[in-house]
Scaffold this motif. Structure first.
Motif, PDB file in Angstrom:
ATOM      1  N   ARG A   4       0.835  -1.187   0.000  1.00 29.77           N
ATOM      2  CA  ARG A   4       0.000   0.000   0.000  1.00 29.77           C
ATOM      3  C   ARG A   4       0.876   1.246   0.000  1.00 29.77           C
ATOM      4  O   ARG A   4       1.834   1.348   0.764  1.00 29.77           O
ATOM      5  CB  ARG A   4      -0.909  -0.001   1.231  1.00 29.77           C
ATOM      6  CG  ARG A   4      -1.909   1.166   1.247  1.00 29.77           C
ATOM      7  CD  ARG A   4      -2.880   1.022   2.408  1.00 29.77           C
ATOM      8  NE  ARG A   4      -3.712  -0.160   2.219  1.00 29.77           N
ATOM      9  CZ  ARG A   4      -4.815  -0.192   1.491  1.00 29.77           C
ATOM     10  NH1 ARG A   4      -5.218   0.891   0.861  1.00 29.77           N
ATOM     11  NH2 ARG A   4      -5.510  -1.299   1.373  1.00 29.77           N
ATOM     12  N   ASP A   8      -2.720   5.353  -2.279  1.00 31.28           N
ATOM     13  CA  ASP A   8      -3.863   4.444  -2.267  1.00 31.28           C
ATOM     14  C   ASP A   8      -4.970   4.974  -1.363  1.00 31.28           C
ATOM     15  O   ASP A   8      -4.701   5.586  -0.320  1.00 31.28           O
ATOM     16  CB  ASP A   8      -3.449   3.061  -1.773  1.00 31.28           C
ATOM     17  CG  ASP A   8      -2.611   2.314  -2.777  1.00 31.28           C
ATOM     18  OD1 ASP A   8      -2.784   2.547  -3.986  1.00 31.28           O
ATOM     19  OD2 ASP A   8      -1.772   1.493  -2.362  1.00 31.28           O
ATOM     20  N   HIS A 203      -6.199  -4.432  -9.174  1.00 29.96           N
ATOM     21  CA  HIS A 203      -6.087  -2.979  -9.083  1.00 29.96           C
ATOM     22  C   HIS A 203      -5.462  -2.400 -10.350  1.00 29.96           C
ATOM     23  O   HIS A 203      -5.833  -1.298 -10.780  1.00 29.96           O
ATOM     24  CB  HIS A 203      -5.275  -2.600  -7.844  1.00 29.96           C
ATOM     25  CG  HIS A 203      -5.993  -2.876  -6.565  1.00 29.96           C
ATOM     26  ND1 HIS A 203      -5.510  -2.512  -5.328  1.00 29.96           N
ATOM     27  CD2 HIS A 203      -7.174  -3.506  -6.321  1.00 29.96           C
ATOM     28  CE1 HIS A 203      -6.357  -2.889  -4.386  1.00 29.96           C
ATOM     29  NE2 HIS A 203      -7.366  -3.499  -4.966  1.00 29.96           N
ATOM     30  N   GLU A 208     -11.456  -3.339  -7.831  1.00 27.92           N
ATOM     31  CA  GLU A 208     -11.243  -3.345  -6.390  1.00 27.92           C
ATOM     32  C   GLU A 208     -11.182  -4.793  -5.905  1.00 27.92           C
ATOM     33  O   GLU A 208     -11.925  -5.648  -6.390  1.00 27.92           O
ATOM     34  CB  GLU A 208     -12.387  -2.624  -5.673  1.00 27.92           C
ATOM     35  CG  GLU A 208     -12.481  -1.141  -5.962  1.00 27.92           C
ATOM     36  CD  GLU A 208     -13.628  -0.503  -5.210  1.00 27.92           C
ATOM     37  OE1 GLU A 208     -13.388   0.433  -4.437  1.00 27.92           O
ATOM     38  OE2 GLU A 208     -14.784  -0.964  -5.402  1.00 27.92           O
ATOM     39  N   TYR A 210     -11.754  -7.022  -2.575  1.00 26.67           N
ATOM     40  CA  TYR A 210     -12.243  -7.140  -1.207  1.00 26.67           C
ATOM     41  C   TYR A 210     -11.957  -8.560  -0.724  1.00 26.67           C
ATOM     42  O   TYR A 210     -12.113  -9.529  -1.479  1.00 26.67           O
ATOM     43  CB  TYR A 210     -13.744  -6.871  -1.146  1.00 26.67           C
ATOM     44  CG  TYR A 210     -14.109  -5.432  -1.424  1.00 26.67           C
ATOM     45  CD1 TYR A 210     -14.219  -4.508  -0.391  1.00 26.67           C
ATOM     46  CD2 TYR A 210     -14.341  -4.991  -2.731  1.00 26.67           C
ATOM     47  CE1 TYR A 210     -14.560  -3.186  -0.638  1.00 26.67           C
ATOM     48  CE2 TYR A 210     -14.675  -3.666  -2.988  1.00 26.67           C
ATOM     49  CZ  TYR A 210     -14.777  -2.771  -1.943  1.00 26.67           C
ATOM     50  OH  TYR A 210     -15.102  -1.464  -2.194  1.00 26.67           O
ATOM     51  N   ALA A 229      -8.246  -3.393  -1.424  1.00 26.93           N
ATOM     52  CA  ALA A 229      -9.167  -2.262  -1.312  1.00 26.93           C
ATOM     53  C   ALA A 229      -9.969  -2.305  -0.018  1.00 26.93           C
ATOM     54  O   ALA A 229     -10.227  -1.269   0.598  1.00 26.93           O
ATOM     55  CB  ALA A 229     -10.122  -2.242  -2.505  1.00 26.93           C
TER      56      ALA A 229
END
Length: 251
Positions: A4, A8, A203, A208, A210, A229
């Motif tokens: 990350r 982001d 991404h 996204e 999850y 995400a």
């Protein structure tokens, strides 16, 4: 390995069935517990009364769940979420079977909730029907396509580990194609299948990722560092205070 970055968006905090470890899932009490825990999104299940998609639409994970109580209907649930208290909270409507896509969309329109809803399902046929009926609503494919966790049974765990290894190799390529083609907006993946390659593929294609269902704080932190995400949990208290939030005062 992708991690990350400051660019982001913050990790999206998603309550599974509301907050199933705080109050029984798919109930108003569970949704209110998730709201109190400051979630960004609430996931809940929609199951038809009959296998062919007809009858009442219930907020229930499966038929055993539905028989164990008197479930709320989808209409009741959406009326609850339309209340001002939930303004700004997104919804993940998880369809358990195919065959009632139009009815779900019509209900979301009646309650003016389409714009803050993602519809997820394990069924690609449902994804395609929803896309044709309402192109603007977000859709997410849940993987793997399982109704029960095979890791809970010794006789299926070995095969499941082997299958997971294969999915980890081929999954990123397939997921990237599904997003780039516009067929899906999001991938809802079991945590055992998540790799840096999958994060990059989803991404990088503009989608996204999850991750479900994560009930251990160290694993949430590791997934956040990986750059997913959002994380779906039964206990959204595990996310802790948001960065920069004031510390609670004593007395």
């Amino acid at each position: 390995m992708r991690a990350r970055s400051p660019a982001d968006p913050p990790l999206r905090r998603v309550g599974h069935k509301g907050a199933d470890l705080i109050a029984p899932g798919n109930t108003f009490a569970s949704f209110q517990a998730a709201l109190a825990a400051d979630v960004d999104m609430i996931e809940f299940d929609v199951l038809p009364e009959h296998l062919d998609g007809t009858g009442e639409l219930w907020l229930a994970h499966d038929y055993e769940d539905a028989r164990s109580r008197t479930p709320h209907t989808l209409e009741e649930g959406l009326a609850h979420f339309a209340d001002a208290a939930y303004e700004g909270v997104e919804l993940d409507v998880d369809m358990k079977l195919p065959g009632y896509e139009r009815r779900v969309l019509e209900a979301l329109r009646r309650h003016d909730l389409l714009d803050r809803t993602l519809i997820s399902t394990m069924e690609l046929v449902s994804i395609d029907r929803i896309r044709a009926l309402e192109p603007r609503v977000r859709v997410g494919l849940s993987v793997p396509r399982l109704r029960k966790d095979p890791m809970k049974q010794p006789h299926t765990a070995v095969l499941a580990f082997g299958a997971a290894a294969v999915i980890k190799r081929v999954g990123p390529v397939r997921a990237g194609r599904l997003v780039r083609s516009g067929r899906i907006d999001a991938l809802m993946s079991h945590w055992r299948l998540v790799t840096p390659a999958l994060v990059r593929a989803v991404h990088g294609a503009g989608g996204e990722l999850y991750v479900w269902t994560v009930d251990e704080q160290p694993r949430i932190a590791a997934l956040e560092a990986m750059g997913v995400a959002g994380v779906i949990t039964n206990d959204p208290r595990l996310f802790g205070p948001r960065p920069g939030a004031p510390l609670p005062t004593s007395g």
